[in-house]
Design a protein around this motif. Sequence first.
Motif, PDB file in Angstrom:
ATOM      1  N   ILE A 165      14.609  -7.142   8.913  1.00 41.67           N
ATOM      2  CA  ILE A 165      13.285  -6.521   8.855  1.00 41.67           C
ATOM      3  C   ILE A 165      12.295  -7.517   8.257  1.00 41.67           C
ATOM      4  CG2 ILE A 165      11.887  -4.630   7.937  1.00 41.67           C
ATOM      5  CD1 ILE A 165      14.450  -2.975   7.745  1.00 41.67           C
ATOM      6  N   PRO A 166      11.385  -8.054   9.052  1.00 42.43           N
ATOM      7  CA  PRO A 166      10.333  -8.914   8.492  1.00 42.43           C
ATOM      8  C   PRO A 166       9.294  -8.057   7.771  1.00 42.43           C
ATOM      9  CG  PRO A 166      10.643  -9.278  10.874  1.00 42.43           C
ATOM     10  CD  PRO A 166      11.308  -7.988  10.517  1.00 42.43           C
ATOM     11  N   GLY A 167       9.128  -8.284   6.488  1.00 42.74           N
ATOM     12  CA  GLY A 167       8.105  -7.592   5.721  1.00 42.74           C
ATOM     13  C   GLY A 167       6.952  -8.527   5.417  1.00 42.74           C
ATOM     14  N   GLU A 168       6.121  -8.128   4.476  1.00 46.67           N
ATOM     15  CA  GLU A 168       5.032  -8.983   4.020  1.00 46.67           C
ATOM     16  C   GLU A 168       5.502  -9.749   2.791  1.00 46.67           C
ATOM     17  OE1 GLU A 168       1.412  -6.812   3.476  1.00 46.67           O
ATOM     18  OE2 GLU A 168       1.537  -5.872   5.463  1.00 46.67           O
ATOM     19  N   ARG A 169       5.655 -11.054   2.953  1.00 50.64           N
ATOM     20  CA  ARG A 169       6.143 -11.952   1.897  1.00 50.64           C
ATOM     21  C   ARG A 169       7.608 -11.704   1.552  1.00 50.64           C
ATOM     22  NH1 ARG A 169       3.743 -15.993   2.420  1.00 50.64           N
ATOM     23  NH2 ARG A 169       4.373 -16.709   0.341  1.00 50.64           N
ATOM     24  N   PHE A 199       5.904   0.634  -8.242  1.00 43.57           N
ATOM     25  CA  PHE A 199       6.424   0.008  -7.029  1.00 43.57           C
ATOM     26  C   PHE A 199       5.567   0.417  -5.834  1.00 43.57           C
ATOM     27  CE2 PHE A 199      10.330   0.274  -9.673  1.00 43.57           C
ATOM     28  CZ  PHE A 199      10.633  -1.081  -9.711  1.00 43.57           C
ATOM     29  N   ARG A 200       4.973  -0.577  -5.163  1.00 46.18           N
ATOM     30  CA  ARG A 200       4.168  -0.338  -3.964  1.00 46.18           C
ATOM     31  C   ARG A 200       4.452  -1.483  -2.992  1.00 46.18           C
ATOM     32  NH1 ARG A 200       0.277   3.538  -4.759  1.00 46.18           N
ATOM     33  NH2 ARG A 200      -0.796   2.840  -2.882  1.00 46.18           N
ATOM     34  N   VAL A 201       5.107  -1.159  -1.879  1.00 46.19           N
ATOM     35  CA  VAL A 201       5.518  -2.179  -0.913  1.00 46.19           C
ATOM     36  C   VAL A 201       4.741  -1.997   0.385  1.00 46.19           C
ATOM     37  CG1 VAL A 201       7.811  -2.354  -1.947  1.00 46.19           C
ATOM     38  CG2 VAL A 201       7.430  -0.784  -0.018  1.00 46.19           C
ATOM     39  N   SER A 202       4.948  -2.905   1.330  1.00 50.07           N
ATOM     40  CA  SER A 202       4.243  -2.838   2.609  1.00 50.07           C
ATOM     41  C   SER A 202       4.863  -1.767   3.511  1.00 50.07           C
ATOM     42  CB  SER A 202       4.297  -4.191   3.312  1.00 50.07           C
ATOM     43  OG  SER A 202       5.616  -4.450   3.781  1.00 50.07           O
ATOM     44  N   ALA A 203       4.140  -1.422   4.571  1.00 48.30           N
ATOM     45  CA  ALA A 203       4.639  -0.442   5.537  1.00 48.30           C
ATOM     46  C   ALA A 203       5.948  -0.906   6.167  1.00 48.30           C
ATOM     47  CB  ALA A 203       3.586  -0.200   6.619  1.00 48.30           C
ATOM     48  N   ALA A 204       6.095  -2.221   6.345  1.00 55.09           N
ATOM     49  CA  ALA A 204       7.314  -2.752   6.960  1.00 55.09           C
ATOM     50  C   ALA A 204       8.536  -2.576   6.074  1.00 55.09           C
ATOM     51  CB  ALA A 204       7.119  -4.230   7.301  1.00 55.09           C
ATOM     52  N   SER A 205       8.335  -2.539   4.757  1.00 56.03           N
ATOM     53  CA  SER A 205       9.451  -2.505   3.814  1.00 56.03           C
ATOM     54  C   SER A 205       9.777  -1.117   3.286  1.00 56.03           C
ATOM     55  CB  SER A 205       9.148  -3.414   2.612  1.00 56.03           C
ATOM     56  OG  SER A 205       9.045  -4.769   2.989  1.00 56.03           O
ATOM     57  N   VAL A 206       8.832  -0.185   3.357  1.00 58.86           N
ATOM     58  CA  VAL A 206       8.979   1.051   2.592  1.00 58.86           C
ATOM     59  C   VAL A 206      10.187   1.881   3.013  1.00 58.86           C
ATOM     60  CG1 VAL A 206       7.374   2.368   4.063  1.00 58.86           C
ATOM     61  CG2 VAL A 206       7.750   3.045   1.666  1.00 58.86           C
ATOM     62  N   ASP A 256       0.804  -1.223   0.000  1.00 58.56           N
ATOM     63  CA  ASP A 256       0.000   0.000   0.000  1.00 58.56           C
ATOM     64  C   ASP A 256       0.836   1.272   0.000  1.00 58.56           C
ATOM     65  OD1 ASP A 256      -2.365  -1.522   0.196  1.00 58.56           O
ATOM     66  OD2 ASP A 256      -2.153  -1.637   2.386  1.00 58.56           O
ATOM     67  N   HIS A 257       2.160   1.134   0.016  1.00 63.16           N
ATOM     68  CA  HIS A 257       3.024   2.295   0.157  1.00 63.16           C
ATOM     69  C   HIS A 257       3.912   2.448  -1.090  1.00 63.16           C
ATOM     70  CE1 HIS A 257       1.726   1.583   4.240  1.00 63.16           C
ATOM     71  NE2 HIS A 257       2.210   2.757   4.592  1.00 63.16           N
ATOM     72  N   PRO A 258       3.694   3.505  -1.870  1.00 66.33           N
ATOM     73  CA  PRO A 258       4.545   3.715  -3.049  1.00 66.33           C
ATOM     74  C   PRO A 258       5.957   4.098  -2.639  1.00 66.33           C
ATOM     75  CG  PRO A 258       3.071   5.571  -2.744  1.00 66.33           C
ATOM     76  CD  PRO A 258       2.656   4.534  -1.743  1.00 66.33           C
ATOM     77  N   LEU A 259       6.915   3.647  -3.408  1.00 69.55           N
ATOM     78  CA  LEU A 259       8.298   4.045  -3.174  1.00 69.55           C
ATOM     79  C   LEU A 259       8.519   5.435  -3.759  1.00 69.55           C
ATOM     80  CD1 LEU A 259      10.218   0.750  -4.018  1.00 69.55           C
ATOM     81  CD2 LEU A 259       9.650   1.665  -1.768  1.00 69.55           C
ATOM     82  N   ASP A 260       9.321   6.214  -3.079  1.00 66.89           N
ATOM     83  CA  ASP A 260       9.583   7.586  -3.502  1.00 66.89           C
ATOM     84  C   ASP A 260      10.678   7.587  -4.568  1.00 66.89           C
ATOM     85  OD1 ASP A 260       9.602  10.308  -3.722  1.00 66.89           O
ATOM     86  OD2 ASP A 260      10.802  10.654  -1.912  1.00 66.89           O
ATOM     87  N   VAL A 261      10.319   7.108  -5.756  1.00 63.66           N
ATOM     88  CA  VAL A 261      11.257   7.046  -6.875  1.00 63.66           C
ATOM     89  C   VAL A 261      10.542   7.550  -8.119  1.00 63.66           C
ATOM     90  CG1 VAL A 261      12.581   5.104  -5.950  1.00 63.66           C
ATOM     91  CG2 VAL A 261      10.618   4.661  -7.446  1.00 63.66           C
ATOM     92  N   GLU A 262      11.326   7.899  -9.124  1.00 57.45           N
ATOM     93  CA  GLU A 262      10.749   8.248 -10.422  1.00 57.45           C
ATOM     94  C   GLU A 262      10.286   6.948 -11.078  1.00 57.45           C
ATOM     95  OE1 GLU A 262      12.018  10.308 -14.692  1.00 57.45           O
ATOM     96  OE2 GLU A 262      13.420  10.310 -12.996  1.00 57.45           O
ATOM     97  N   ASP A 263       8.980   6.727 -11.064  1.00 59.12           N
ATOM     98  CA  ASP A 263       8.448   5.432 -11.474  1.00 59.12           C
ATOM     99  C   ASP A 263       8.267   5.367 -12.986  1.00 59.12           C
ATOM    100  OD1 ASP A 263       7.728   2.898 -10.760  1.00 59.12           O
ATOM    101  OD2 ASP A 263       6.177   3.527  -9.351  1.00 59.12           O
ATOM    102  N   HIS A 264       8.575   4.204 -13.548  1.00 62.11           N
ATOM    103  CA  HIS A 264       8.338   3.926 -14.966  1.00 62.11           C
ATOM    104  C   HIS A 264       7.661   2.565 -15.053  1.00 62.11           C
ATOM    105  CE1 HIS A 264      10.765   7.314 -16.499  1.00 62.11           C
ATOM    106  NE2 HIS A 264      11.511   7.091 -15.426  1.00 62.11           N
ATOM    107  N   PRO A 265       6.349   2.522 -14.746  1.00 60.08           N
ATOM    108  CA  PRO A 265       5.652   1.233 -14.679  1.00 60.08           C
ATOM    109  C   PRO A 265       5.675   0.453 -15.992  1.00 60.08           C
ATOM    110  CG  PRO A 265       4.096   3.067 -14.604  1.00 60.08           C
ATOM    111  CD  PRO A 265       5.459   3.648 -14.423  1.00 60.08           C
ATOM    112  N   GLU A 266       5.799   1.165 -17.102  1.00 59.87           N
ATOM    113  CA  GLU A 266       5.851   0.475 -18.388  1.00 59.87           C
ATOM    114  C   GLU A 266       7.144  -0.316 -18.555  1.00 59.87           C
ATOM    115  OE1 GLU A 266       8.106   4.252 -18.977  1.00 59.87           O
ATOM    116  OE2 GLU A 266       6.315   3.623 -17.867  1.00 59.87           O
ATOM    117  N   VAL A 267       8.151   0.028 -17.777  1.00 60.14           N
ATOM    118  CA  VAL A 267       9.448  -0.656 -17.830  1.00 60.14           C
ATOM    119  C   VAL A 267       9.558  -1.711 -16.737  1.00 60.14           C
ATOM    120  CG1 VAL A 267      11.949  -0.354 -17.679  1.00 60.14           C
ATOM    121  CG2 VAL A 267      10.548   1.379 -18.825  1.00 60.14           C
TER     122      VAL A 267
END
Length: 211
Positions: A186-190, A50-57, A34-45
């Motif tokens: 750090i235990p994340g989700e999956r 990128f959207r990771v869990s609160a534990a990983s962000v 549920d948490h987007p990474l603060d990066v310049e995203d290029h989903p087509e590539v």
Amino acid sequence: MGTTYLHAVASLDGFIADEHDDVGPLHDWYFGGDHPLDVEDHPEVHSGPFRVSAASVDYVSGMWSRQSALVIGRRLFDLTDGWQGHPPASDHVVVVSHRPKPDGWHPEASYHFVDSVEGAVALAQQLAGDGEVGVTAGDIGGQALALGLIDYVAMDVVPAVFGRGRRYFGSFTGAPLVLDDPDVVIPGERVLHLRYPVRRGPAALSTDQEA
């Protein structure tokens, strides 16, 4: 000179892809949170935003924001088409290859082709300045570790078992190593994020070698 670390997502049995270079479920956690990474995203590539869990962000965002240069092998470059000049992180990418950059390939992208692991890491450190250098796991990362060029080994471990495929340390041929205890757990989700400092000098030798 900034920190240089070996990094990839791995299965429980230490594979970064299967024998056909398919990562299977290894990267699902990058896109299922549920948490987007603060990066310049290029989903087509990158197969989606990128959207990771609160534990990983915080961990992933921090690693990617500090990483200024990335060292990869020619296999990964060819498989991804170099992410079309948009790596997930890093301002610069250094490709270990005996073949030059393809003619006309994204001339605006800061991609450099070097024919040795040592030369690639040295150039990446120069380009990164005070930033960090990431080295992708696999054969290139295993060689860099064996050459003493890696400060940390970072693994994002996913609860999957491949049985065969591309190993995290590739065809590692260095002397057996003993790493320090992890300074990141750090235990994340999956996914489980781990980072091990690499010992230097005699402390890096295994107990059997010291005997």
